[in-house]
Each structure stands twice: as structure tokens, then as C-alpha cells.
Write a protein that holds these residues in place. Structure first.
Motif, PDB file in Angstrom:
ATOM      1  N   MET A   1       0.844  -1.175   0.000  1.00  0.00           N
ATOM      2  CA  MET A   1       0.000   0.000   0.000  1.00  0.00           C
ATOM      3  C   MET A   1       0.894   1.245   0.000  1.00  0.00           C
ATOM      4  O   MET A   1       1.688   1.465   0.929  1.00  0.00           O
ATOM      5  CB  MET A   1      -0.919  -0.005   1.221  1.00  0.00           C
ATOM      6  CG  MET A   1      -1.854  -1.212   1.286  1.00  0.00           C
ATOM      7  SD  MET A   1      -3.283  -1.135   0.170  1.00  0.00           S
ATOM      8  CE  MET A   1      -2.705  -2.176  -1.174  1.00  0.00           C
ATOM      9  N   VAL A  37     -12.476  -3.600   5.302  1.00  0.00           N
ATOM     10  CA  VAL A  37     -12.847  -3.142   3.972  1.00  0.00           C
ATOM     11  C   VAL A  37     -13.191  -4.360   3.117  1.00  0.00           C
ATOM     12  O   VAL A  37     -12.376  -5.291   3.001  1.00  0.00           O
ATOM     13  CB  VAL A  37     -11.706  -2.336   3.320  1.00  0.00           C
ATOM     14  CG1 VAL A  37     -12.063  -1.962   1.875  1.00  0.00           C
ATOM     15  CG2 VAL A  37     -11.391  -1.092   4.140  1.00  0.00           C
ATOM     16  N   ILE A  78      -8.484   4.704   0.735  1.00  0.00           N
ATOM     17  CA  ILE A  78      -8.810   3.377   0.193  1.00  0.00           C
ATOM     18  C   ILE A  78      -8.756   3.405  -1.337  1.00  0.00           C
ATOM     19  O   ILE A  78      -8.177   2.506  -1.974  1.00  0.00           O
ATOM     20  CB  ILE A  78     -10.197   2.929   0.683  1.00  0.00           C
ATOM     21  CG1 ILE A  78     -10.149   2.616   2.185  1.00  0.00           C
ATOM     22  CG2 ILE A  78     -10.697   1.709  -0.094  1.00  0.00           C
ATOM     23  CD1 ILE A  78     -11.506   2.460   2.827  1.00  0.00           C
ATOM     24  N   ASN A  81      -5.160   3.776  -2.697  1.00  0.00           N
ATOM     25  CA  ASN A  81      -4.408   2.523  -2.604  1.00  0.00           C
ATOM     26  C   ASN A  81      -5.071   1.371  -3.349  1.00  0.00           C
ATOM     27  O   ASN A  81      -4.549   0.252  -3.346  1.00  0.00           O
ATOM     28  CB  ASN A  81      -4.212   2.132  -1.134  1.00  0.00           C
ATOM     29  CG  ASN A  81      -3.107   2.923  -0.466  1.00  0.00           C
ATOM     30  OD1 ASN A  81      -2.115   3.272  -1.090  1.00  0.00           O
ATOM     31  ND2 ASN A  81      -3.284   3.223   0.812  1.00  0.00           N
ATOM     32  N   LEU A  83      -7.561  -0.410  -2.581  1.00  0.00           N
ATOM     33  CA  LEU A  83      -7.789  -1.529  -1.658  1.00  0.00           C
ATOM     34  C   LEU A  83      -9.184  -2.099  -1.873  1.00  0.00           C
ATOM     35  O   LEU A  83     -10.171  -1.372  -1.793  1.00  0.00           O
ATOM     36  CB  LEU A  83      -7.642  -1.053  -0.210  1.00  0.00           C
ATOM     37  CG  LEU A  83      -7.887  -2.114   0.860  1.00  0.00           C
ATOM     38  CD1 LEU A  83      -6.790  -3.182   0.834  1.00  0.00           C
ATOM     39  CD2 LEU A  83      -7.971  -1.483   2.250  1.00  0.00           C
ATOM     40  N   THR A  87      -7.904  -3.982   5.501  1.00  0.00           N
ATOM     41  CA  THR A  87      -8.234  -3.174   6.677  1.00  0.00           C
ATOM     42  C   THR A  87      -7.663  -1.771   6.522  1.00  0.00           C
ATOM     43  O   THR A  87      -6.720  -1.548   5.763  1.00  0.00           O
ATOM     44  CB  THR A  87      -7.653  -3.788   7.967  1.00  0.00           C
ATOM     45  OG1 THR A  87      -6.226  -3.884   7.843  1.00  0.00           O
ATOM     46  CG2 THR A  87      -8.246  -5.151   8.243  1.00  0.00           C
ATOM     47  N   ILE A  88      -8.247  -0.858   7.260  1.00  0.00           N
ATOM     48  CA  ILE A  88      -7.681   0.476   7.395  1.00  0.00           C
ATOM     49  C   ILE A  88      -7.446   0.727   8.885  1.00  0.00           C
ATOM     50  O   ILE A  88      -8.347   0.510   9.715  1.00  0.00           O
ATOM     51  CB  ILE A  88      -8.580   1.554   6.752  1.00  0.00           C
ATOM     52  CG1 ILE A  88      -7.892   2.919   6.765  1.00  0.00           C
ATOM     53  CG2 ILE A  88      -9.957   1.607   7.376  1.00  0.00           C
ATOM     54  CD1 ILE A  88      -8.495   3.909   5.779  1.00  0.00           C
ATOM     55  N   TYR A 115      -3.401   4.153   7.635  1.00  0.00           N
ATOM     56  CA  TYR A 115      -2.867   3.433   6.479  1.00  0.00           C
ATOM     57  C   TYR A 115      -3.720   2.191   6.228  1.00  0.00           C
ATOM     58  O   TYR A 115      -4.500   1.769   7.095  1.00  0.00           O
ATOM     59  CB  TYR A 115      -1.397   3.045   6.691  1.00  0.00           C
ATOM     60  CG  TYR A 115      -1.133   2.149   7.871  1.00  0.00           C
ATOM     61  CD1 TYR A 115      -1.207   0.760   7.762  1.00  0.00           C
ATOM     62  CD2 TYR A 115      -0.785   2.696   9.110  1.00  0.00           C
ATOM     63  CE1 TYR A 115      -0.962  -0.061   8.846  1.00  0.00           C
ATOM     64  CE2 TYR A 115      -0.537   1.888  10.199  1.00  0.00           C
ATOM     65  CZ  TYR A 115      -0.617   0.501  10.065  1.00  0.00           C
ATOM     66  OH  TYR A 115      -0.380  -0.311  11.147  1.00  0.00           O
ATOM     67  N   THR A 116      -3.576   1.628   5.049  1.00  0.00           N
ATOM     68  CA  THR A 116      -4.372   0.458   4.670  1.00  0.00           C
ATOM     69  C   THR A 116      -3.478  -0.778   4.546  1.00  0.00           C
ATOM     70  O   THR A 116      -2.263  -0.680   4.414  1.00  0.00           O
ATOM     71  CB  THR A 116      -5.097   0.681   3.339  1.00  0.00           C
ATOM     72  OG1 THR A 116      -4.120   0.894   2.308  1.00  0.00           O
ATOM     73  CG2 THR A 116      -6.043   1.861   3.408  1.00  0.00           C
TER      74      THR A 116
END
Length: 290
Positions: A1, A37, A78, A81, A83, A87-88, A115-116
Motif C-alpha cells: 500500500m 474493507v 482506500i 491505494n 484496496l 483493513t484500514i 494506512y491500509t
């Protein structure tokens, strides 16, 4: 990420640096949240952010953003990245100031980091269940605050890891509280029992979803303290958390729970929980019963 949030701005993760005098680094003076997520969408984001603010309020830190602004920041991260499943993580500390136990003056701004991380659903464990141990709960008396001070939790989790177990289930005297990073449920004669949400446990977001689906589907639930004897005599045991979802427990301290397989109540809850995910985040590609 590749990207992270630092104090309200999305920047290259490699550039996201924390000052050595940040009070989170020196004192654990802050709180955090982890949000799941699915399909690029945050699950139960409002509930997580409400708990985040409640934890901040409990230690006297004011959220330096509106809820809408923070939500948009997380959504943008999100997307940046790309994603889809993971998760975040986010945390706010009291800020950067010369080291002093007393709180700094009001002109010190709180520090935000987020961060993710890509993370698959733990489908194999969700299908077959996990092994656990029991250990004394040595943590402080405000476990309802999602504090950065997690040393007690880490020591318990490490005990479990050293014997090849997924989780450590904690107790104060004869009363079971919660796992090192999860809420604990037992099932006896069709009744689900879980510790009441008070200062001795973290009020889990996944736990709340479970209680809601139980109410809608007329599954009896008691929120109360239960003993180690009740725990060891349960028909079924399961845990819940943001990343573990509804996780069957099939063994405790080397002793099988029931017949050593995920029980019918737990499996029903897993199915309903997946339905809740799909309502908010869209269809799941892989499901427990696939």
C-alpha cells in the motif's frame, strides 16, 4: 500500500514519519481503530468512528476533524491505494511536545495517522474453528477505551502464539472477560451469553452486529458475566472481532469444545453476518459455506 494519511493529508507512505516526541510513541497517549474493507467499502464505518470519538473523549482529546471529513479522508485513502479487501488502521495521539507526564497546553495539535493493508478473510479458520488458551486478565480497568496501551493484550496473545493457539481468553478471578483482541461468546442450551459492555471489555463493533442479528432472528441472548466453569461447560464457544468476524472456537487449553467442530448456532451467525456485510459492501466473492 503506497499511500498513508498523516495529519489530514494523503502522502507517500515512505514519507509518513512520526516525531520521536509524539506522545503516542512515548506514552501510548492516544487511541486507535481498525475498520474492515470489503469490495473497496468500509464495513460499519459509522459505528467504528463513533467508538473512536468516544475513546478520544474518554482521554480528553478532541477529534480535529468533522466525522464527514474524516470519513472522506479514509475513503480517499482506500481509493488511492486501490484496496478491495483488507483493513484500514488509524490512530490519533495527543500530539508532539517535550516529554512530560502531564497533558500539554491546548495549543498542541493531535496527530492523525492512517494506512491500509490488504488482508484476506480467514476462511479456513472460519470453516474449521480455532484453538485457544485461558489466561489471567492483567490489563488496566478501562478496557472500554481503545487505547494504544496494549502491552497486557500483547503478553496474552504471545502466550497463545507460543503454544500454537489463535487467541488467549482472559479472566479476572473466575469471571471470563474477553480475548486479547476479541469478544467472547458461549452457547448453552441454545442461549448465547456474552460479557456485558462495561469498563472491563472493549465494546466490539462486530459483537454489536451479532447482537442485532440475534434480536432480528429471535435468538436468545444474555449480556452478563459468566464464569470459567460455565465457559468450559459450554455447548459452543466463538469469538468476534473486526478481522476474525464470527470465529468458532473448537478447543480450549487442549480440551475440545462440544464435539470439536463449529456448532450450529455459530454457523448460523456466520451466515447472517455475511449477509450484513453484503448489505453494506456488496456481494462477497468467497463465502464460508462455498
Amino acid at each position: 500500500m503506497k499511500f498513508a494519511i498523516l495529519n489530514g493529508k494523503i502522502i507517500e507512505r515512505s514519507e509518513a514519519k512520526v516525531d520521536i516526541e509524539d506522545r503516542g510513541y512515548q506514552f501510548g497517549d492516544g487511541v486507535y481503530e481498525v475498520i474492515r474493507v470489503y469490495n473497496g467499502k468500509m464495513f460499519t464505518v459509522t459505528e467504528h468512528l463513533n467508538r473512536f470519538v468516544k475513546s478520544l473523549d474518554s482521554i480528553g482529546i478532541t477529534l480535529p476533524y468533522t466525522m464527514d471529513h474524516l470519513t472522506k479522508l479514509l475513503e480517499d485513502l482506500i481509493a488511492k491505494n486501490n484496496l478491495q479487501l483488507g483493513t484500514i488502521y488509524m490512530q490519533i495521539t495527543r500530539g508532539v511536545t517535550p516529554r512530560n507526564h502531564a497533558f500539554p497546553s491546548e495549543n498542541v495539535s493531535p496527530s492523525l495517522v492512517a494506512y491500509t493493508k490488504e488482508a484476506a478473510r480467514p476462511l479456513e479458520n472460519l470453516k474449521i474453528g480455532v484453538k485457544t488458551i485461558v489466561t489471567e486478565d492483567i490489563r488496566w480497568l478501562r478496557c472500554d477505551i481503545k487505547s494504544l496501551n496494549l502491552l497486557g493484550n500483547l503478553l496474552a496473545k504471545q502466550k497463545a502464539a507460543e503454544v500454537g493457539c489463535f487467541e488467549a481468553i482472559q479472566h479476572r478471578g473466575q469471571d471470563v472477560t474477553e480475548g486479547s483482541s476479541s469478544n467472547i461468546f458461549i452457547v448453552k442450551n441454545g442461549m448465547i451469553i456474552t460479557h456485558q459492555s462495561d469498563n472491563l471489555i472493549l465494546k466490539g463493533i462486530t459483537k454489536d452486529v451479532i447482537l442485532q442479528v440475534c434480536e432480528r432472528n429471535s435468538i436468545p441472548v444474555e449480556e452478563r458475566t459468566f464464569t470459567l466453569d460455565e465457559f468450559m461447560d459450554a455447548d459452543e464457544v466463538f469469538l468476534s472481532s473486526t478481522t476474525a468476524e464470527v470465529m468458532p472456537i473448537i478447543e480450549v487449553d487442549g480440551k475440545k469444545v462440544g464435539d470439536g467442530l463449529p456448532g450450529p448456532v455459530t454457523k448460523r451467525l456466520q451466515e447472517w453476518f455475511e449477509q450484513e456485510i453484503e448489505k453494506q459492501c456488496g456481494a462477497l466473492q468467497d463465502k464460508i459455506l462455498n
